[in-house]
Design a protein around this motif. Structure first.
Motif, PDB file in Angstrom:
ATOM      1  N   ARG A  68       2.157   3.213   7.718  1.00 10.12           N
ATOM      2  CA  ARG A  68       1.249   1.962   7.856  1.00 10.12           C
ATOM      3  C   ARG A  68       1.726   0.859   7.060  1.00 10.12           C
ATOM      4  O   ARG A  68       1.688  -0.245   7.362  1.00 10.12           O
ATOM      5  CB  ARG A  68      -0.281   2.624   7.821  1.00 10.12           C
ATOM      6  N   ALA A  69       2.026   1.210   5.777  1.00  9.69           N
ATOM      7  CA  ALA A  69       2.593   0.093   4.754  1.00  9.69           C
ATOM      8  C   ALA A  69       3.872  -0.623   5.311  1.00  9.69           C
ATOM      9  O   ALA A  69       3.845  -1.684   5.334  1.00  9.69           O
ATOM     10  CB  ALA A  69       2.780   0.882   3.464  1.00  9.69           C
ATOM     11  N   GLY A 102      -4.779  12.279   3.176  1.00 11.60           N
ATOM     12  CA  GLY A 102      -5.356  11.275   4.044  1.00 11.60           C
ATOM     13  C   GLY A 102      -5.341  11.666   5.410  1.00 11.60           C
ATOM     14  O   GLY A 102      -5.047  12.837   6.054  1.00 11.60           O
ATOM     15  N   GLY A 130       1.658   8.703   8.457  1.00  8.22           N
ATOM     16  CA  GLY A 130       0.399   8.397   7.401  1.00  8.22           C
ATOM     17  C   GLY A 130       0.635   7.239   7.009  1.00  8.22           C
ATOM     18  O   GLY A 130       1.102   6.179   7.486  1.00  8.22           O
ATOM     19  N   ASP A 131      -0.265   7.160   5.754  1.00  4.51           N
ATOM     20  CA  ASP A 131      -0.561   5.549   5.145  1.00  4.51           C
ATOM     21  C   ASP A 131       0.784   5.089   4.719  1.00  4.51           C
ATOM     22  O   ASP A 131       1.007   3.612   4.720  1.00  4.51           O
ATOM     23  CB  ASP A 131      -1.289   5.882   3.847  1.00  4.51           C
ATOM     24  N   ASN A 132       1.587   5.670   4.417  1.00  3.04           N
ATOM     25  CA  ASN A 132       3.117   5.078   4.018  1.00  3.04           C
ATOM     26  C   ASN A 132       3.729   4.413   5.171  1.00  3.04           C
ATOM     27  O   ASN A 132       4.402   3.296   5.207  1.00  3.04           O
ATOM     28  CB  ASN A 132       4.177   5.836   3.189  1.00  3.04           C
ATOM     29  N   ARG A 182      -7.114   9.016  13.964  1.00  2.00           N
ATOM     30  CA  ARG A 182      -6.643   9.518  12.762  1.00  2.00           C
ATOM     31  C   ARG A 182      -7.294  10.859  12.195  1.00  2.00           C
ATOM     32  O   ARG A 182      -8.660  10.907  12.573  1.00  2.00           O
ATOM     33  CB  ARG A 182      -7.198   8.642  11.747  1.00  2.00           C
ATOM     34  N   THR A 206      -4.013  10.906   9.241  1.00  4.62           N
ATOM     35  CA  THR A 206      -2.647  10.735   9.979  1.00  4.62           C
ATOM     36  C   THR A 206      -2.727  10.670  11.510  1.00  4.62           C
ATOM     37  O   THR A 206      -3.592  10.878  12.031  1.00  4.62           O
ATOM     38  CB  THR A 206      -1.562  12.093   9.587  1.00  4.62           C
ATOM     39  N   GLY A 253       1.007  -0.990   0.053  1.00  3.75           N
ATOM     40  CA  GLY A 253       0.013   0.131  -0.033  1.00  3.75           C
ATOM     41  C   GLY A 253       0.981   1.136  -0.223  1.00  3.75           C
ATOM     42  O   GLY A 253       0.254   2.277   0.101  1.00  3.75           O
ATOM     43  N   TRP A 254       2.011   1.157  -0.192  1.00  4.44           N
ATOM     44  CA  TRP A 254       2.763   2.348  -0.343  1.00  4.44           C
ATOM     45  C   TRP A 254       2.224   3.442  -1.393  1.00  4.44           C
ATOM     46  O   TRP A 254       1.974   2.958  -2.456  1.00  4.44           O
ATOM     47  CB  TRP A 254       4.308   2.164  -0.579  1.00  4.44           C
ATOM     48  N   LYS A 255       2.377   4.593  -1.104  1.00  7.11           N
ATOM     49  CA  LYS A 255       1.954   5.519  -2.109  1.00  7.11           C
ATOM     50  C   LYS A 255       2.904   6.469  -2.637  1.00  7.11           C
ATOM     51  O   LYS A 255       3.771   7.083  -1.687  1.00  7.11           O
ATOM     52  CB  LYS A 255       0.767   6.421  -1.245  1.00  7.11           C
ATOM     53  N   TRP A 311       6.439   9.740   4.351  1.00 10.23           N
ATOM     54  CA  TRP A 311       5.863   8.709   5.585  1.00 10.23           C
ATOM     55  C   TRP A 311       5.513   9.286   6.916  1.00 10.23           C
ATOM     56  O   TRP A 311       4.714   8.999   7.363  1.00 10.23           O
ATOM     57  CB  TRP A 311       7.252   7.649   5.881  1.00 10.23           C
TER      58      TRP A 311
END
Length: 349
Positions: A323-324, A301, A319-321, A277, A303, A250-252, A257
């Motif tokens: 979490r990836a 998104g 953020g999402d990275n 979040r 965080t 799921g890395w964007k 990060w």
């Protein structure tokens, strides 16, 4: 009365010098090794050598039934025996924990950063090609390479088949390791690596990327176009496999990060944690700033604020990275180290 030699009298003193803690570990290690050796010698225990041979034969039959050719199992399983050291490591409980400061001192050291920058330049063209294909920044690939195997220097010296057979047979997490063992045999059947060169950690994590066999079969990639996925010896395959796995997790591409932050006085403790979040704008409105006083980076998104060492420890906006990376290794220490190391290697502000 017997007269003791100088050497015999000196031995107990040497043991004392080991210190109580080291001596206890030594005794435990010897005990576990003797216990396993004794069990292998006994026909009446679950770990007897006769039972292991029968278990191995049943595994061979299962592997052949699942499409792994007999010539592969014959070569890969010939002479395989349980490894007492693997059993010991699997059962060993951590004796102490380390702080994040200690962890980062080891994983994000100046020496590791310097070498990472040199390798970033050395493999520039390859990294740019891999990055363009998979959407993972070169500095992130290099940082993960460093974290998993110290740039390929530490891959593990255990025979993966032997280690996995030991763990699949000895009982703890047997089903998991049996599945991994069958996946390892499939890797051999596909011709990616020879059995004698398939080395890894005591738990079966393989090569420079430290992939478990199931991860390898799903995510390893051929980066040099030779038809094989060689994460042991091919730098291109290591980079491509790392990038492909991160993309799958799921890395964007193009997103940060996160960063280390300074929390304002009396910051609400209930707002800290990966399950809380909010957008970056909300954190800004609550007085959260990047460490050093700069404004927070733009992260799309939702965080979170995480504080791996608890109240008073270092805090990070993630953020999402992030979490990836946590899906790669479920440790906030690890994920933060990857981010910080990649920033230092890549010269991120």
């Amino acid at each position: 009365m017997r007269n003791f030699s100088t050497t015999e009298l000196r031995a107990p003193l040497a043991l004392l010098r080991l210190g109580a803690r080291r001596y206890t570990r030594l005794v435990r290690r010897i005990f576990l090794a003797l216990l396993l050796a004794a069990s292998l010698a006994s026909p009446n225990t679950a770990t007897a050598q006769e039972d292991f041979s029968a278990w191995l034969e049943a595994l061979r039959v299962e592997a052949n039934q699942k499409g792994i050719p007999p010539y592969v199992t014959d070569v890969a399983l010939d002479g395989v025996k349980p490894i007492p050291r693997v059993v010991e490591l699997d059962r060993k409980q951590p004796e102490s924990t380390i702080t994040m400061a200690q962890y980062l001192a080891n994983t994000v050291s100046d020496a590791r950063v310097t070498r990472g920058r040199e390798l970033l330049v050395q493999h520039k063209a390859l990294l740019q090609r891999i990055s363009a294909e998979y959407g993972i920044a070169p500095r992130t690939i290099i940082a993960l390479w460093a974290m998993e195997s110290n740039y390929g220097d530490v891959q593990g010296n255990f025979k993966v088949i032997d280690a996995l057979a030991t763990l699949a047979f000895e009982g703890r997490r047997a089903a998991f390791f049996r599945t991994e063992l069958l996946e390892a045999l499939r890797i051999l059947a596909e011709g990616h690596i020879r059995p004698d060169a398939m080395k890894g950690s005591w738990a079966g994590a393989m090569g420079q990327a430290q992939f478990m066999p199931s991860t390898f079969r799903k995510w390893a990639a051929d980066g040099d176009g030779d038809g094989k996925r060689d994460i042991w010896r091919s730098t291109a395959d290591v980079f491509a496999s790392t990038a492909n796995f991160m993309r799958g997790l799921g890395w964007k591409g193009g997103e940060s990060w996160g960063c280390e932050v300074k929390l304002p006085p009396n910051f609400d403790r209930l707002a800290i944690g990966p399950d809380v979040r909010k957008t970056v704008d909300i954190w800004r409105s609550r007085g959260v700033k990047k460490l050093g006083g700069a404004a927070l980076p733009e992260i799309a998104g939702e965080t979170s604020i995480v504080q791996p060492d608890g109240p008073g420890g270092r805090a990070f906006l993630v953020g999402d990275n992030f979490r990836a990376v946590m899906k790669w290794n479920r440790s906030t220490y690890f994920a933060a180290a990857v981010g910080l190391l990649s920033d230092r290697i890549g010269g991120a502000p």
